[in-house]
Write an enzyme that holds these catalytic residues in place. Structure first.
Site, PDB file in Angstrom:
ATOM      1  CG  ASP A  45     -65.571  24.726 -96.815  1.00  0.00           C
ATOM      2  OD1 ASP A  45     -66.329  25.794 -95.473  1.00  0.00           O
ATOM      3  OD2 ASP A  45     -66.301  23.827 -96.101  1.00  0.00           O
ATOM      4  N   GLY A  46     -65.247  26.146-101.389  1.00  0.00           N
ATOM      5  CA  GLY A  46     -65.085  26.504-102.330  1.00  0.00           C
ATOM      6  C   GLY A  46     -64.376  27.817-102.366  1.00  0.00           C
ATOM      7  CG  HIS A  50     -60.777  31.958-106.262  1.00  0.00           C
ATOM      8  ND1 HIS A  50     -60.318  31.961-106.647  1.00  0.00           N
ATOM      9  CD2 HIS A  50     -61.944  33.043-106.020  1.00  0.00           C
ATOM     10  CE1 HIS A  50     -60.107  32.676-107.987  1.00  0.00           C
ATOM     11  NE2 HIS A  50     -61.030  33.444-107.405  1.00  0.00           N
ATOM     12  CD  GLU A 127     -58.652  18.014-100.682  1.00  0.00           C
ATOM     13  OE1 GLU A 127     -58.233  18.771-101.683  1.00  0.00           O
ATOM     14  OE2 GLU A 127     -58.895  17.481-100.018  1.00  0.00           O
ATOM     15  CB  ALA A 166     -62.409  18.175 -97.744  1.00  0.00           C
ATOM     16  CG  ASN A 168     -58.116  13.046 -95.153  1.00  0.00           C
ATOM     17  OD1 ASN A 168     -57.446  11.826 -95.289  1.00  0.00           O
ATOM     18  ND2 ASN A 168     -59.138  12.561 -93.932  1.00  0.00           N
ATOM     19  CE  LYS A 169     -66.599  12.525 -93.156  1.00  0.00           C
ATOM     20  NZ  LYS A 169     -67.605  11.319 -93.440  1.00  0.00           N
ATOM     21  CB  SER A 170     -64.917  10.661 -99.548  1.00  0.00           C
ATOM     22  OG  SER A 170     -63.422  11.306-100.579  1.00  0.00           O
TER      23      SER A 170
END
Length: 267
Positions: A45-46, A50, A127, A166, A168-170
């Site tokens: 996902d990173g 990019h 985000e 991402a 936000n979930k944590s």
């Protein structure tokens, strides 16, 4: 079809990128770094983040496809050993019937940053986070031009629906389906007392709403847009809203959002 490949840079991703180019050439696809129709992200996902920021000026004109080289990512539909099938779909060759992919569009976050040194606009896929460099931050949060709360704590996270899975979930935020055009505000370690009172729970704003974050004192801040850091020491305010632009993903086969969630967190 014109395409471009962006890989993570590790040996596996580089090898897969070279394999993709070879297959694409055999099937008549055209490599085009300037004006591709499809951008293929090979990595995680990173890598997709990019790729998004690399082609951010051409977002309305192209679509993305993700190939993951590790655990299943939210932006990746294809596994490393499926490159031949993906190229076949993209070229319309082989056993696959030629057809255009289904284009799925996800909402983006738009920020208008006002600093003493000037104003700038930015777009994020996952985000934006605003944190203090030397300690806690003091911020005023307005919603639709009315003061909502005074915040003191580690920072604020503003996420898109696709980014809700991402950071936000944590933070205890809700996971929101990307078909819902909204943004989510989540607190990062808020301090609550008689002076600073916050909701203490995430807020979801619809597309026609906006929020403004005001810096209430001179403070060194770090604004992070997806994976890109922007140090700021002269912030006045940041306006956050759902962007008019959307990111497009080329789906050559179905992979529902909730199936992605289950694969990432439950299986």
């Amino acid at each position: 079809m014109r395409y471009y490949v962006l890989d993570r840079g590790d040996q596996l991703s580089i090898d897969l990128s070279e394999q993709f180019h070879k297959l694409a050439k055999e099937r008549g696809l055209q490599l085009d770094a300037e004006s591709p129709e499809i951008v293929v992200s090979i990595g995680g996902d990173g890598t997709m983040l990019h790729a998004f920021h690399t082609f951010i000026d051409r977002i309305p004109e192209l679509a993305f496809v993700g190939v993951h080289t590790g655990h299943l990512g939210f932006y990746a539909d294809w596994q490393a050993d499926e490159l031949p099938a993906l190229v076949d779909y993209m070229s319309g060759n082989g056993d696959h019937h030629p057809h255009k992919p289904k284009i799925v569009k996800y909402p983006l976050l738009e920020l208008e940053i006002h600093r003493k040194s000037g104003t700038s606009s930015h777009i994020a896929l996952n985000e934006a986070t605003l944190k203090g460099v030397d300690g806690t931050v003091v911020l005023q949060i307005d919603i639709n031009d009315e003061t909502f709360e005074m915040f003191r704590g580690d920072g604020i996270c503003i996420s898109t629906p696709s980014g809700s899975t991402a950071y936000n979930k944590s933070l205890g935020g809700a996971m929101i389906h990307p078909s819902i055009e909204a943004l989510q505000i989540s607190e990062i370690a808020s301090i609550n007392n008689r002076v600073f009172r916050t909701m203490g729970s995430p807020l979801v704003l619809p597309k026609h709403h906006h929020c403004d974050i005001f810096s209430c004192r001179e403070q060194k801040l770090m604004l992070t847009l997806d994976h890109i850091n922007h140090p700021i020491d002269d912030l006045i305010s940041i306006r956050c809203q759902v962007s008019e632009k959307k990111i497009s993903f080329a789906r050559y086969r179905p992979f529902p959002f909730w199936s992605r969630v289950r694969s990432a967190f439950l299986v």
